[in-house]
Design an enzyme around this catalytic site. Sequence first.
Site, mmCIF file in Angstrom:
data_model
loop_
_atom_site.group_PDB
_atom_site.id
_atom_site.type_symbol
_atom_site.label_atom_id
_atom_site.label_comp_id
_atom_site.label_asym_id
_atom_site.label_seq_id
_atom_site.Cartn_x
_atom_site.Cartn_y
_atom_site.Cartn_z
ATOM 1 N N ASN A 1 48.164 37.350 56.003
ATOM 2 C CA ASN A 1 47.719 38.673 55.576
ATOM 3 C C ASN A 1 48.827 39.555 54.986
ATOM 4 O O ASN A 1 48.533 40.467 54.212
ATOM 5 C CB ASN A 1 47.076 39.366 56.795
ATOM 6 C CG ASN A 1 46.865 40.848 56.586
ATOM 7 O OD1 ASN A 1 45.965 41.249 55.836
ATOM 8 N ND2 ASN A 1 47.694 41.679 57.221
ATOM 9 N N SER B 1 42.219 39.386 47.482
ATOM 10 C CA SER B 1 41.783 40.713 47.032
ATOM 11 C C SER B 1 40.658 40.513 46.024
ATOM 12 O O SER B 1 40.598 39.468 45.357
ATOM 13 C CB SER B 1 42.950 41.436 46.342
ATOM 14 O OG SER B 1 42.476 42.542 45.594
ATOM 15 N N TYR C 1 50.726 41.440 41.303
ATOM 16 C CA TYR C 1 49.960 41.390 42.559
ATOM 17 C C TYR C 1 48.694 40.559 42.368
ATOM 18 O O TYR C 1 48.401 39.655 43.159
ATOM 19 C CB TYR C 1 49.614 42.820 42.971
ATOM 20 C CG TYR C 1 48.694 42.960 44.171
ATOM 21 C CD1 TYR C 1 49.205 42.997 45.465
ATOM 22 C CD2 TYR C 1 47.305 43.091 44.000
ATOM 23 C CE1 TYR C 1 48.362 43.149 46.552
ATOM 24 C CE2 TYR C 1 46.463 43.241 45.085
ATOM 25 C CZ TYR C 1 46.997 43.270 46.368
ATOM 26 O OH TYR C 1 46.150 43.417 47.447
ATOM 27 N N ALA D 1 47.983 38.313 40.211
ATOM 28 C CA ALA D 1 48.278 36.885 40.005
ATOM 29 C C ALA D 1 48.558 36.196 41.343
ATOM 30 O O ALA D 1 48.121 35.059 41.566
ATOM 31 C CB ALA D 1 49.464 36.723 39.061
ATOM 32 N N LYS E 1 47.311 37.012 44.172
ATOM 33 C CA LYS E 1 46.050 36.927 44.914
ATOM 34 C C LYS E 1 45.150 35.826 44.336
ATOM 35 O O LYS E 1 44.443 35.144 45.079
ATOM 36 C CB LYS E 1 45.345 38.289 44.902
ATOM 37 C CG LYS E 1 46.115 39.373 45.665
ATOM 38 C CD LYS E 1 46.360 38.980 47.100
ATOM 39 C CE LYS E 1 46.993 40.077 47.932
ATOM 40 N NZ LYS E 1 47.209 39.691 49.326
#
Length: 255
Positions: free
Chosen positions: A93, A145, A158, A160, A162
């Site tokens: 996480n 996400s 970010y 990419a 996810k």
Amino acid sequence: MGKRLDGRVAVITGGAGGIGAATGRLFCEEGARVVLADRDAAAMQAVAAEIRATVPGAALLDLVLDTAGEDAAARIIAETRRVFGPVEVLVNNAGIRAYEPLAEAKTETWHEILAVNLLSHAQLTRAALPDLRASGRGSIVNIASTHAVNPRPGLGQYDATKAAILSLTRTLAFEEAAHGIRVNAVCPGLTLTPFHVRRLGRGREDLAAERVDNCLLQRWADPREIAFPILWLASDEASYVTGATFMVDGGQKVL
Ligand SMILES: NC(=O)c1ccc[n+]([C@@H]2O[C@H](COP(=O)([O-])OP(=O)(O)OC[C@H]3O[C@@H](n4cnc5c(N)ncnc54)[C@H](O)[C@@H]3O)[C@@H](O)[C@H]2O)c1
């Protein structure tokens, strides 16, 4: 108190943040023995104290470390085994954001975000696999996400990472099914966590009351509303679910 994770040993990275802390708390409520790993010592102290004070008999280990650090994965697994035993549930996480349009994206930022949002999860997963395989019913939940699949401007690095997490999830589900390990991804929509409260510089209640136009439910998610699907995927109730991507987004995808 429930028993959906009764006695199971669960590791949650980013456990001092909004979604990680809510998940840690819920897992403790459901009887798991929980390891929270996070680099923010002050936030970790507050989260661990709150869980211990409010969940009677909570079995909780808090580890303060950088999950992208060289020996982090080995340390998390070793400490988990020493205190609770082999890992049976892993929730990847921990995450950071970077607000740089791709035309201006710095190489240094790329390295940092890949190290935290992707490589640390791949490495911790690899280190946990022997335990997860041995358990015969291991479960991995990766936090991606909605922006892993819905593009937007300004957070390309970010997004990419996810998208890569979804790919990692599917390949791992493929490779580990024979070992009894289920691997799934949760894609949260806008969730009211300390990160966003700090970023927007407004009160939590103020933000919680505002109308959000990007989803059918027209509001932020509370971190606990993300923690419940994570709990379900981690538990035996989801025993026929693997390689799945769960959009927990208040109906954002329908719009
Ligand atoms: N909040 C949202 O709206 C939202 C939406 C979609 C996805 N997510 C994802 O959910 C996850 C949790 O997000 P959140 O909103 O709870 O964020 P948060 O910032 O509140 O929590 C993230 C936690 O991760 C920790 N962390 C970051 N880098 C670390 C590292 N290298 N080592 C150890 N700990 C580290 C931080 O200290 C923090 O406690 C993230 O992966 C995020 O990308 C959040």
